[in-house]
Design a protein around this motif. Structure first.
Motif, PDB file in Angstrom:
ATOM      1  N   GLY A 129     -27.013  21.424 -11.085  1.00  0.00           N
ATOM      2  CA  GLY A 129     -27.055  22.539 -12.034  1.00  0.00           C
ATOM      3  C   GLY A 129     -27.291  21.949 -13.415  1.00  0.00           C
ATOM      4  O   GLY A 129     -27.191  20.760 -13.621  1.00  0.00           O
ATOM      5  N   GLY A 130     -27.628  22.775 -14.318  1.00  0.00           N
ATOM      6  CA  GLY A 130     -27.906  22.287 -15.660  1.00  0.00           C
ATOM      7  C   GLY A 130     -26.760  22.618 -16.604  1.00  0.00           C
ATOM      8  O   GLY A 130     -25.783  23.254 -16.233  1.00  0.00           O
ATOM      9  N   CYS A 131     -26.920  22.192 -17.813  1.00  0.00           N
ATOM     10  CA  CYS A 131     -25.956  22.572 -18.832  1.00  0.00           C
ATOM     11  C   CYS A 131     -26.739  22.954 -20.088  1.00  0.00           C
ATOM     12  O   CYS A 131     -27.829  22.460 -20.313  1.00  0.00           O
ATOM     13  CB  CYS A 131     -24.963  21.463 -19.110  1.00  0.00           C
ATOM     14  N   THR A 132     -26.189  23.850 -20.843  1.00  0.00           N
ATOM     15  CA  THR A 132     -26.838  24.258 -22.083  1.00  0.00           C
ATOM     16  C   THR A 132     -25.901  23.976 -23.251  1.00  0.00           C
ATOM     17  O   THR A 132     -24.687  24.139 -23.136  1.00  0.00           O
ATOM     18  CB  THR A 132     -27.190  25.782 -22.077  1.00  0.00           C
ATOM     19  N   ILE A 133     -26.501  23.515 -24.287  1.00  0.00           N
ATOM     20  CA  ILE A 133     -25.742  23.246 -25.510  1.00  0.00           C
ATOM     21  C   ILE A 133     -26.097  24.313 -26.509  1.00  0.00           C
ATOM     22  O   ILE A 133     -27.271  24.560 -26.793  1.00  0.00           O
ATOM     23  CB  ILE A 133     -26.089  21.832 -26.063  1.00  0.00           C
ATOM     24  N   SER A 134     -25.086  24.991 -27.021  1.00  0.00           N
ATOM     25  CA  SER A 134     -25.381  26.065 -27.975  1.00  0.00           C
ATOM     26  C   SER A 134     -24.721  25.796 -29.309  1.00  0.00           C
ATOM     27  O   SER A 134     -23.874  24.968 -29.449  1.00  0.00           O
ATOM     28  CB  SER A 134     -24.932  27.424 -27.427  1.00  0.00           C
ATOM     29  N   GLU A 164     -30.553  17.412  -9.242  1.00  0.00           N
ATOM     30  CA  GLU A 164     -29.576  17.998 -10.160  1.00  0.00           C
ATOM     31  C   GLU A 164     -28.928  19.216  -9.505  1.00  0.00           C
ATOM     32  O   GLU A 164     -29.612  20.074  -8.954  1.00  0.00           O
ATOM     33  CB  GLU A 164     -30.273  18.425 -11.462  1.00  0.00           C
TER      34      GLU A 164
END
Length: 71
Positions: A66-71, A64
């Motif tokens: 990079g990651g992603c964040t869901i807010s 991966e």
């Protein structure tokens, strides 16, 4: 070329005969001999096998990015 279901029985038999003529030329060896050779080869290459030892994170092209964040 025709699909197998569209071929006559004679055409299918000729195709099978042609294949057998090719296969009869193949050199044959006993499994008792080749099985042992294959096992020895696999064991000799095991230290370099990424499926057995894994892939270092820095050399892994599929890691991966990079990651992603869901807010």
């Amino acid at each position: 070329s025709k699909m197998a279901q569209d071929m006559t029985e004679k055409e299918l038999l000729k195709m099978e005969l042609d294949q057998l003529k090719k296969e009869v030329k193949n050199e044959r060896q006993m499994v008792s001999k080749t099985g042992k050779e294959i096992k020895e080869y696999i064991e000799s290459m095991a230290a370099e096998d990424p499926l057995l030892k894994g892939v270092p994170e820095d050399k892994n092209p599929f890691k991966e990015k990079g990651g992603c964040t869901i807010s």
